[in-house]
Design a protein around this motif. Structure first.
Motif, PDB file in Angstrom:
ATOM      1  N   PRO A 186       0.759  -1.516  -0.170  1.00 42.78           N
ATOM      2  CA  PRO A 186      -0.140  -0.212   0.189  1.00 42.78           C
ATOM      3  C   PRO A 186       1.011   1.271   0.045  1.00 42.78           C
ATOM      4  CG  PRO A 186       0.183  -1.197   1.988  1.00 42.78           C
ATOM      5  CD  PRO A 186       0.790  -2.143   1.219  1.00 42.78           C
ATOM      6  N   ARG A 187       2.168   1.281  -0.099  1.00 43.56           N
ATOM      7  CA  ARG A 187       2.772   2.284   0.297  1.00 43.56           C
ATOM      8  C   ARG A 187       4.581   1.806  -0.339  1.00 43.56           C
ATOM      9  NH1 ARG A 187       2.021   1.258   5.024  1.00 43.56           N
ATOM     10  NH2 ARG A 187       0.121   2.316   5.366  1.00 43.56           N
ATOM     11  N   ILE A 188       4.645   3.258  -0.888  1.00 44.90           N
ATOM     12  CA  ILE A 188       6.129   2.682  -1.866  1.00 44.90           C
ATOM     13  C   ILE A 188       7.310   2.174  -0.818  1.00 44.90           C
ATOM     14  CG2 ILE A 188       7.769   4.459  -2.664  1.00 44.90           C
ATOM     15  CD1 ILE A 188       5.964   6.615  -3.604  1.00 44.90           C
ATOM     16  N   LEU A 192      12.499   7.827  -0.661  1.00 49.89           N
ATOM     17  CA  LEU A 192      10.670   8.807  -1.145  1.00 49.89           C
ATOM     18  C   LEU A 192      11.540   9.884  -1.868  1.00 49.89           C
ATOM     19  CD1 LEU A 192       8.192   8.906   1.987  1.00 49.89           C
ATOM     20  CD2 LEU A 192       8.137   7.413  -0.412  1.00 49.89           C
ATOM     21  N   SER A 196      10.218  10.174  -5.656  1.00 48.12           N
ATOM     22  CA  SER A 196       9.769  11.127  -6.187  1.00 48.12           C
ATOM     23  C   SER A 196      10.392  11.996  -7.307  1.00 48.12           C
ATOM     24  CB  SER A 196      10.693  12.534  -5.136  1.00 48.12           C
ATOM     25  OG  SER A 196       9.298  12.134  -3.912  1.00 48.12           O
ATOM     26  N   ALA A 199       8.235  10.397  -9.858  1.00 48.40           N
ATOM     27  CA  ALA A 199       7.213  11.127  -9.589  1.00 48.40           C
ATOM     28  C   ALA A 199       7.536  12.183 -10.546  1.00 48.40           C
ATOM     29  CB  ALA A 199       6.558  11.557  -8.727  1.00 48.40           C
ATOM     30  N   ARG A 200       8.121  12.794 -10.438  1.00 50.46           N
ATOM     31  CA  ARG A 200       8.540  14.664 -10.622  1.00 50.46           C
ATOM     32  C   ARG A 200       8.664  14.773 -12.154  1.00 50.46           C
ATOM     33  NH1 ARG A 200      12.765  15.819  -6.732  1.00 50.46           N
ATOM     34  NH2 ARG A 200      14.271  15.675  -7.601  1.00 50.46           N
ATOM     35  N   ILE A 205       3.213   5.997  -9.914  1.00 52.34           N
ATOM     36  CA  ILE A 205       4.121   5.207  -9.115  1.00 52.34           C
ATOM     37  C   ILE A 205       2.658   4.492  -8.714  1.00 52.34           C
ATOM     38  CG2 ILE A 205       5.111   4.540  -7.130  1.00 52.34           C
ATOM     39  CD1 ILE A 205       7.130   7.369  -7.472  1.00 52.34           C
ATOM     40  N   CYS A 207       0.621   2.359  -6.566  1.00 53.27           N
ATOM     41  CA  CYS A 207       0.879   1.388  -5.004  1.00 53.27           C
ATOM     42  C   CYS A 207      -0.430   0.444  -4.945  1.00 53.27           C
ATOM     43  CB  CYS A 207       0.980   2.265  -3.726  1.00 53.27           C
ATOM     44  SG  CYS A 207       2.460   2.681  -3.514  1.00 53.27           S
TER      45      CYS A 207
ATOM     46  N   PHE B   2       1.585  10.982   0.114  1.00 56.34           N
ATOM     47  CA  PHE B   2       3.108  11.259  -0.145  1.00 56.34           C
ATOM     48  C   PHE B   2       3.895   9.962  -0.489  1.00 56.34           C
ATOM     49  CE2 PHE B   2       7.665  12.581   1.020  1.00 56.34           C
ATOM     50  CZ  PHE B   2       8.339  12.466  -0.394  1.00 56.34           C
ATOM     51  N   GLU B   3       3.055   8.605   1.236  1.00 61.24           N
ATOM     52  CA  GLU B   3       3.339   7.542   0.591  1.00 61.24           C
ATOM     53  C   GLU B   3       3.355   6.799  -0.491  1.00 61.24           C
ATOM     54  OE1 GLU B   3       2.733   5.782   4.838  1.00 61.24           O
ATOM     55  OE2 GLU B   3       5.721   6.590   5.041  1.00 61.24           O
ATOM     56  N   GLN B   4       2.411   7.106  -1.093  1.00 61.77           N
ATOM     57  CA  GLN B   4       1.502   6.311  -1.982  1.00 61.77           C
ATOM     58  C   GLN B   4       2.009   6.766  -3.654  1.00 61.77           C
ATOM     59  OE1 GLN B   4      -0.612   7.419  -0.182  1.00 61.77           O
ATOM     60  NE2 GLN B   4      -0.356   4.948   1.026  1.00 61.77           N
ATOM     61  N   THR B   5       2.414   7.953  -3.830  1.00 58.36           N
ATOM     62  CA  THR B   5       2.953   8.804  -4.519  1.00 58.36           C
ATOM     63  C   THR B   5       3.937   9.749  -4.544  1.00 58.36           C
ATOM     64  OG1 THR B   5       1.919  10.913  -4.027  1.00 58.36           O
ATOM     65  CG2 THR B   5       0.700   9.625  -5.165  1.00 58.36           C
ATOM     66  N   ALA B   6       4.813   9.817  -3.862  1.00 59.15           N
ATOM     67  CA  ALA B   6       6.169  10.397  -3.739  1.00 59.15           C
ATOM     68  C   ALA B   6       5.776  12.021  -4.493  1.00 59.15           C
ATOM     69  CB  ALA B   6       7.011   9.327  -4.468  1.00 59.15           C
ATOM     70  N   VAL B   7       4.741  12.483  -4.032  1.00 64.28           N
ATOM     71  CA  VAL B   7       4.903  13.611  -4.817  1.00 64.28           C
ATOM     72  C   VAL B   7       4.169  14.786  -3.499  1.00 64.28           C
ATOM     73  CG1 VAL B   7       2.971  15.792  -5.933  1.00 64.28           C
ATOM     74  CG2 VAL B   7       3.339  12.663  -7.269  1.00 64.28           C
ATOM     75  N   GLN B  35      11.980  12.146   4.983  1.00 61.49           N
ATOM     76  CA  GLN B  35      11.771  10.881   5.063  1.00 61.49           C
ATOM     77  C   GLN B  35      13.084  10.976   6.017  1.00 61.49           C
ATOM     78  OE1 GLN B  35      12.070   8.189   2.451  1.00 61.49           O
ATOM     79  NE2 GLN B  35      10.535   6.312   4.107  1.00 61.49           N
ATOM     80  N   ALA B 119       4.842  16.493  -9.870  1.00 60.37           N
ATOM     81  CA  ALA B 119       4.239  15.510 -10.417  1.00 60.37           C
ATOM     82  C   ALA B 119       4.393  15.005 -11.892  1.00 60.37           C
ATOM     83  CB  ALA B 119       2.774  15.125 -10.186  1.00 60.37           C
TER      84      ALA B 119
END
Lengths: 360, 166
Positions: A186-188, A192, A196, A199-200, A205, A207, B2-7, B35, B119
């Motif tokens: 459920p989480r990365i 992070l 990130s 993501a950017r 991503i 989950c 944040f922990e799901q998307t890293a955004v 983190q 993102a």
């Protein structure tokens, strides 16, 4: 049969640091390396490492390999490195059998042995997972960064741990598209900051997603993914198709330590350390006196911890052979302190729990 | 999320930025490290003692905006590429960003690129003002970009027009 003081199996971060540490105490060391070049997985790590400057943080892994090899070379013939040499057996009289260049087969007997054999990539079961184009993420990293081979054009990364996101980033650096990174958790799992970066650049991503099946006749053409519920069961109707020619499976590593099991070291399955590991003292000694373990072979962690463990195991193995340097106590405390620092934060919770279960 | 998307969310981002008055005075580091991980090269790299982590290397770095000169030494040193320099002193309508960019080919000075948010979504145009890639940066080039001021808290990355990542 060749007889020697200290044998180190593996020339990755743990093995090289163990050799440097033992040689600096005065021990004579032979390192066996199964590959044609030393450095283990460091040689494909083009990203900067975490940790503190004592573990060469913010240097790239590939450069850390060079730093360690230069330091090892300073000890002259006190460190001998044998390449293309695979340890294939480990017997109760401390005899290790070696296959060299895939043709010579011989025995080596050592008073003390450090097993720094690293880890192997776990796999995942799903329909058509044997199609060409489906790789372990570490294998793709080797193809790209060691051999300069482009694995394909568009990639689906299965697994959002550190290796999954780092290899995804490096694929993009090589000009290869990354369609998505997915993970059943459920989480990365990755740091992070690494995630990130992806993501950017617009990489989704996902989950709570898993791979449902791979599609293709002669090679991978597409992959179907779906959401999973809290108990990791696929949720019908959530399927999504990605047209990709490469899939990387990055679902973790397992410690590679069958040699220690063969030798009769006490072993235990410790999920927090990602597999079956040898029981060991704080000084990295197994249940068999004089036999040590360091790095991922004793439980999956970062290269920074592998280096600190290597230094510690090398120091203690050499001391066990009678090479006790004047600053033995201070060096031991230094390495133990480094390990404590690296494992003391929230991401170290799992490791600390695992270490308790594998402690002698 | 944040922990799901890293955004990072807007609130998380705002917490890492110094007050606008400081940004308008001159360059200052924004350390987007959210983190607790065992890592401290930013603290080691800073020549002014402006980034503090402390004895426990798992702590989150704290940047002292009074001590920070915006020199940017930390930008290429962060293994997570989480640090950028913002500078609002150049003009009333724009801000300058210095961000790490580990892709080839590097952009050219004077090139107009697509500004991306956290993102990776295109949000604006950005003008490349400078590209630094000295040996001390160890293959993490740092690109200076000029962006309209209203994107101060959204701009985080860029894409060259000819490319289509992802």
């Amino acid at each position: 049969m060749r007889e020697l003081e200290l044998l180190i199996i593996g020339s990755g971060p743990a093995g090289l640091c163990a050799a440097i540490s033992a040689a600096s105490s005065g021990a004579k060391v032979l390192i066996l390396e199964r590959s044609f070049q030393p450095g283990g997985q460091l040689i494909k790590q083009t990203h900067m490492f975490f940790g503190s400057e004592r573990q060469y943080a913010s240097h790239r892994g590939v450069d850390i390999a060079d730093i360690l090899l230069r330091r090892a070379a300073e000890f002259g013939d006190r460190i001998e490195l044998m390449l293309n040499a695979t340890a294939v057996g480990f017997y109760e009289d401390n005899v290790v059998t070696v296959l060299k260049d895939e043709k010579e087969y011989f025995k080596i007997k050592a008073k003390s042995i450090i097993c720094a054999t690293g880890a192997f990539e776990k796999s995942l079961a799903f329909p058509n997972n044997d199609l060409p184009g489906i790789y372990g993420a570490g294998a793709v990293q080797t193809l790209m960064n060691v051999y300069g081979v482009r694995p394909g054009n568009r990639v689906l990364m299965v697994g959002a741990g550190n290796i999954g996101v780092i290899v995804s980033y490096q694929l993009m650096q090589a000009g290869i598209q990354v369609a998505a990174v997915l993970d059943a958790a459920p989480r990365i799992g990755a740091y992070l900051v690494h995630a990130s970066k992806l993501a950017r650049m617009g990489v989704p991503i996902l989950c709570s997603h898993t791979i449902k099946e791979a599609i293709g006749t002669d090679c991978l053409e597409a992959a179907v993914v779906c959401r999973v519920d809290q108990r990791f069961r696929p949720i019908p109707g959530t399927e999504r198709r990605f047209d990709v020619d490469v899939m990387c499976v990055s679902v973790g590593l397992s410690p590679l330590n069958e040699l220690l099991a063969m030798r009769g070291a006490a072993m235990r399955y410790v999920p927090q350390l990602s597999g079956t590991v040898p029981l060991r003292t704080v000084d990295c000694e197994t249940s068999i006196p004089g036999i040590y373990v360091a790095g991922d072979a004793s439980g999956i962690e970062e290269a920074s911890s592998a280096m600190a463990e290597g230094y510690l195991a090398g120091l203690c193995a050499a001391a066990g052979l009678g090479h006790v340097p004047e600053d033995y106590g201070a060096r031991r405390q230094e390495y133990l302190g480094q390990l404590e620092d690296l494992r003391s934060g929230p991401v170290g919770d799992r490791i600390r729990a695992g270490m308790k279960l594998s402690a002698l | 999320m944040f922990e799901q998307t890293a955004v990072a969310t807007r609130e998380m981002v705002l917490e890492k930025f110094p007050p606008i008055e400081r940004i308008d005075k001159g360059p200052v580091a924004v350390v987007e490290c959210y983190q607790k991980i065992p890592c401290n090269p930013c603290q080691t790299a800073c020549p002014f003692g402006a980034i503090q982590i402390g004895a426990d290397i798992n702590e989150i770095p704290r940047r002292d905006e009074a001590l920070c000169t915006g020199c940017g030494v930390c930008v290429a040193k962060c293994p997570g590429l989480s640090i950028m320099i913002v500078d609002g002193s150049k003009s009333a309508g724009t801000v300058e960003f210095r961000i790490p960019y580990e892709f080839l080919p590097l952009p050219q000075v004077g090139e107009r690129v697509l500004g991306l948010d956290r993102a990776g979504q295109p949000i604006c145009r950005a003008l490349v003002k400078k590209v630094m890639n000295p040996p001390a940066f160890d293959r993490t080039p740092v690109v200076t970009l000029e962006v309209e001021r209203k994107y101060l808290y959204d701009f985080r990355n860029f894409r060259r027009e000819a490319e289509a990542h992802g």
